[in-house]
Scaffold this motif. Structure first.
Motif, PDB file in Angstrom:
ATOM      1  N   SER A 242      -3.296  -4.582  -2.528  1.00 38.75           N
ATOM      2  CA  SER A 242      -1.562  -3.481  -3.156  1.00 38.75           C
ATOM      3  C   SER A 242      -0.872  -4.439  -3.414  1.00 38.75           C
ATOM      4  N   PHE A 243       0.340  -3.570  -3.851  1.00 38.05           N
ATOM      5  CA  PHE A 243       2.130  -4.737  -4.448  1.00 38.05           C
ATOM      6  C   PHE A 243       2.443  -3.533  -3.516  1.00 38.05           C
ATOM      7  N   VAL A 244       3.883  -4.998  -3.174  1.00 33.57           N
ATOM      8  CA  VAL A 244       5.623  -4.165  -2.411  1.00 33.57           C
ATOM      9  C   VAL A 244       6.156  -4.248  -3.442  1.00 33.57           C
ATOM     10  N   VAL A 245       6.674  -3.334  -3.952  1.00 31.16           N
ATOM     11  CA  VAL A 245       7.720  -2.802  -4.558  1.00 31.16           C
ATOM     12  C   VAL A 245       9.308  -3.154  -3.719  1.00 31.16           C
ATOM     13  N   ALA A 246       9.798  -5.093  -4.450  1.00 35.50           N
ATOM     14  CA  ALA A 246      11.064  -4.608  -2.969  1.00 35.50           C
ATOM     15  C   ALA A 246      12.106  -4.365  -4.452  1.00 35.50           C
ATOM     16  N   SER A 247      13.851  -4.548  -4.145  1.00 33.47           N
ATOM     17  CA  SER A 247      14.708  -4.800  -4.477  1.00 33.47           C
ATOM     18  C   SER A 247      14.298  -5.660  -5.308  1.00 33.47           C
ATOM     19  N   ASP A 248      14.088  -7.132  -5.063  1.00 32.91           N
ATOM     20  CA  ASP A 248      14.490  -8.481  -6.092  1.00 32.91           C
ATOM     21  C   ASP A 248      12.985  -8.580  -6.868  1.00 32.91           C
ATOM     22  N   LYS A 249      11.931  -8.323  -6.436  1.00 33.11           N
ATOM     23  CA  LYS A 249      10.626  -8.502  -6.582  1.00 33.11           C
ATOM     24  C   LYS A 249      10.085  -7.328  -6.607  1.00 33.11           C
ATOM     25  N   ILE A 250       8.727  -7.976  -7.049  1.00 35.12           N
ATOM     26  CA  ILE A 250       6.810  -7.632  -6.453  1.00 35.12           C
ATOM     27  C   ILE A 250       6.216  -8.569  -5.696  1.00 35.12           C
ATOM     28  N   TYR A 251       5.574  -8.187  -4.743  1.00 35.53           N
ATOM     29  CA  TYR A 251       5.033  -8.826  -4.522  1.00 35.53           C
ATOM     30  C   TYR A 251       3.906  -8.079  -4.237  1.00 35.53           C
ATOM     31  N   VAL A 252       2.506  -8.946  -4.861  1.00 31.65           N
ATOM     32  CA  VAL A 252       1.477  -8.375  -4.531  1.00 31.65           C
ATOM     33  C   VAL A 252       0.484  -9.679  -3.432  1.00 31.65           C
ATOM     34  N   THR A 253      -0.346  -8.706  -2.520  1.00 37.27           N
ATOM     35  CA  THR A 253      -1.203  -9.415  -1.665  1.00 37.27           C
ATOM     36  C   THR A 253      -2.280  -8.868  -1.386  1.00 37.27           C
ATOM     37  N   ASN A 254      -2.486 -10.056  -0.388  1.00 34.95           N
ATOM     38  CA  ASN A 254      -4.357  -9.083  -0.589  1.00 34.95           C
ATOM     39  C   ASN A 254      -4.596  -8.357   1.411  1.00 34.95           C
ATOM     40  N   VAL A 255      -3.192  -7.863   1.708  1.00 38.41           N
ATOM     41  CA  VAL A 255      -3.167  -7.083   2.972  1.00 38.41           C
ATOM     42  C   VAL A 255      -3.228  -5.621   2.319  1.00 38.41           C
ATOM     43  N   SER A 256      -4.147  -5.055   2.391  1.00 33.58           N
ATOM     44  CA  SER A 256      -4.460  -3.782   2.376  1.00 33.58           C
ATOM     45  C   SER A 256      -3.137  -2.509   2.226  1.00 33.58           C
ATOM     46  N   THR A 257      -2.799  -1.606   2.172  1.00 37.27           N
ATOM     47  CA  THR A 257      -1.474  -0.389   2.151  1.00 37.27           C
ATOM     48  C   THR A 257      -1.010  -0.123   3.327  1.00 37.27           C
ATOM     49  N   LEU A 258      -2.691   0.581   3.753  1.00 41.06           N
ATOM     50  CA  LEU A 258      -2.973   0.727   5.387  1.00 41.06           C
ATOM     51  C   LEU A 258      -2.167  -0.024   6.449  1.00 41.06           C
ATOM     52  N   THR A 259      -2.324  -0.727   5.767  1.00 37.60           N
ATOM     53  CA  THR A 259      -2.127  -2.564   7.190  1.00 37.60           C
ATOM     54  C   THR A 259      -0.707  -2.859   7.103  1.00 37.60           C
ATOM     55  N   LEU A 260      -0.060  -2.627   5.189  1.00 36.99           N
ATOM     56  CA  LEU A 260       1.516  -2.725   5.050  1.00 36.99           C
ATOM     57  C   LEU A 260       2.061  -1.515   6.161  1.00 36.99           C
ATOM     58  N   LYS A 261       1.516  -0.495   6.022  1.00 37.41           N
ATOM     59  CA  LYS A 261       2.270   0.867   6.081  1.00 37.41           C
ATOM     60  C   LYS A 261       2.122   0.473   7.800  1.00 37.41           C
ATOM     61  N   LYS A 262       1.268   0.436   8.246  1.00 37.94           N
ATOM     62  CA  LYS A 262       1.316   0.573  10.085  1.00 37.94           C
ATOM     63  C   LYS A 262       2.473  -0.832  10.594  1.00 37.94           C
ATOM     64  N   ARG A 263       2.074  -2.283  10.320  1.00 41.30           N
ATOM     65  CA  ARG A 263       3.018  -3.049  10.023  1.00 41.30           C
ATOM     66  C   ARG A 263       4.729  -2.144  10.132  1.00 41.30           C
ATOM     67  N   ASN A 264       4.644  -1.738   8.661  1.00 44.24           N
ATOM     68  CA  ASN A 264       6.283  -1.728   8.740  1.00 44.24           C
ATOM     69  C   ASN A 264       6.145  -0.234   9.336  1.00 44.24           C
ATOM     70  N   LEU A 265       5.442   0.870   9.753  1.00 43.43           N
ATOM     71  CA  LEU A 265       5.667   1.749  11.175  1.00 43.43           C
ATOM     72  C   LEU A 265       6.456   1.240  12.288  1.00 43.43           C
ATOM     73  N   GLN A 266       5.667  -0.215  12.928  1.00 45.58           N
ATOM     74  CA  GLN A 266       5.688  -0.754  14.250  1.00 45.58           C
ATOM     75  C   GLN A 266       7.862  -1.295  14.042  1.00 45.58           C
ATOM     76  N   LEU A 267       7.861  -1.226  12.591  1.00 52.91           N
ATOM     77  CA  LEU A 267       9.359  -1.340  12.634  1.00 52.91           C
ATOM     78  C   LEU A 267      10.743  -1.179  13.164  1.00 52.91           C
ATOM     79  N   GLN A 268       9.997   0.329  12.768  1.00 51.76           N
ATOM     80  CA  GLN A 268      11.472   1.136  13.295  1.00 51.76           C
ATOM     81  C   GLN A 268      11.786   2.079  14.138  1.00 51.76           C
TER      82      GLN A 268
END
Length: 81
Positions: free
Chosen positions: A55-81
């Motif tokens: 997956s890749f994450v588009v942020a305000s300053d750059k794009i991060y390419v990672t070997n972590v799946s989108t599903l895992t990233l989305k779960k982590r992001n939901l836990q932050l809210q």
């Protein structure tokens, strides 16, 4: 402050995240490929891991390419809210 862990030692402030994208699904799109090539030339892409990117994450300053799946990233992001 909430930070999303992208893998390795990389964390991005959740407020800076514009989108999280599955590499396999979106890189078949011509416009996405052109966008990523332009950002690569500008030096705006950061590879979190040298492993196969999932997956890749588009942020305000750059794009991060990672070997972590989108599903895992989305779960982590939901836990932050």
């Amino acid at each position: 402050m909430a930070y999303l862990h992208l893998g390795s030692d990389v964390n991005v402030h959740s407020d800076e995240i514009i989108g999280i994208f599955d590499t396999e699904r979106v890189t078949v799109n011509k416009d996405v490929n052109e966008y990523l090539k332009k950002e690569q030339k500008k030096g705006n892409i950061y590879y979190v891991s040298l492993d196969l990117p999932k997956s890749f994450v588009v942020a305000s300053d750059k794009i991060y390419v990672t070997n972590v799946s989108t599903l895992t990233l989305k779960k982590r992001n939901l836990q932050l809210q």
